[in-house]
Every structure is written in structure tokens, then in C-alpha cells.
Design a protein around this motif. Structure first.
Motif, mmCIF file in Angstrom:
data_model
loop_
_atom_site.group_PDB
_atom_site.id
_atom_site.type_symbol
_atom_site.label_atom_id
_atom_site.label_comp_id
_atom_site.label_asym_id
_atom_site.label_seq_id
_atom_site.Cartn_x
_atom_site.Cartn_y
_atom_site.Cartn_z
ATOM 1 N N SER A 44 2.730 -7.302 -14.323
ATOM 2 C CA SER A 44 3.572 -6.797 -13.238
ATOM 3 C C SER A 44 2.833 -5.678 -12.519
ATOM 4 O O SER A 44 1.775 -5.242 -12.956
ATOM 5 C CB SER A 44 4.914 -6.277 -13.778
ATOM 6 N N ARG A 46 3.288 -2.784 -8.745
ATOM 7 C CA ARG A 46 3.786 -2.529 -7.397
ATOM 8 C C ARG A 46 3.147 -1.275 -6.845
ATOM 9 O O ARG A 46 2.787 -0.370 -7.587
ATOM 10 C CB ARG A 46 5.298 -2.314 -7.417
ATOM 11 N N GLY A 72 0.167 3.457 -7.068
ATOM 12 C CA GLY A 72 0.746 2.218 -7.567
ATOM 13 C C GLY A 72 0.379 2.010 -9.022
ATOM 14 O O GLY A 72 -0.353 2.792 -9.623
#
Length: 110
Positions: A44, A46, A72
Motif C-alpha cells: 500500500s 499514498r 508520502g
């Protein structure tokens, strides 16, 4: 296989910015992340919005990036810390002068 937290440091930008250079850079990110997904290395991640909060025993205050501006995060799967570092070296972020902090994640018994 072990999990690692990769924090991208410096070189923040707005992914919504419509200028040609930013959009080309975002295309590089999409291609790089797509390769990580295809290989099973990306769990994952972001980009982070500017700002935030710092919480400690004395209360809550605004987060202001002073020494290290974290832009990030990624959670990646790799065989070793060295392999995780090699993955991070391929980042478009690192290629333009940013850096990455890589930390091994501990396994937590369920």
C-alpha cells in the motif's frame, strides 16, 4: 518475505497540478508503482497532504515539517532491508533528488 515502511522525504509537489512537468513526473510514479504491484512488492501507499497534527502528552499542535518533510509512504514487501533499499532507489522521487527512509516492520502475533 518481510514488510518495510518507506517514507519519501523532500521534493513535495501537488499531484493535481496540471503543468506538463508535474504530470510527466506523476506518469513516472504510476509506471514505477505499477511495476511494484505487478511484482507483488507493493502492499500500500499514498502521498500525504501538507500539514497534520503532532500529539504528545502535553496536547495537540500543528505539524510543521522542520528538518524532515515526509511527502508520502509505501508499505513494500522485500526479502531484506537491502532489497527494500534497492526498490526505493528506483523511485522517481529519488531520481530527482529526494530521499527515502526505510524501516523494517515488526511482525505482530495475532
Amino acid at each position: 518475505m518481510q514488510q518495510f515502511l518507506v517514507l519519501t522525504v523532500g521534493r513535495a509537489l501537488d499531484p493535481q497540478d496540471g503543468d506538463e512537468q508535474t504530470q510527466a513526473y506523476m506518469g513516472e510514479w504510476q509506471a514505477w508503482l505499477g511495476g511494484l504491484v505487478a511484482s507483488g512488492a507493493l502492499d500500500s501507499g499514498r502521498p500525504l497532504e501538507p500539514g497534520g497534527k503532532v500529539v504528545d502528552k502535553d496536547g495537540v499542535k500543528d505539524y510543521v515539517p522542520e528538518e524532515i518533510g515526509i511527502g508520502g509512504y509505501l508499505i513494500i514487501n522485500a526479502e531484506s532491508l537491502q532489497d527494500a533499499a534497492k526498490i526505493a532507489q528506483g523511485s522517481p522521487h529519488v531520481a530527482i533528488g529526494g530521499s527515502a527512509i526505510i524501516r523494517p516492520c515488526l511482525s505482530v502475533p495475532q
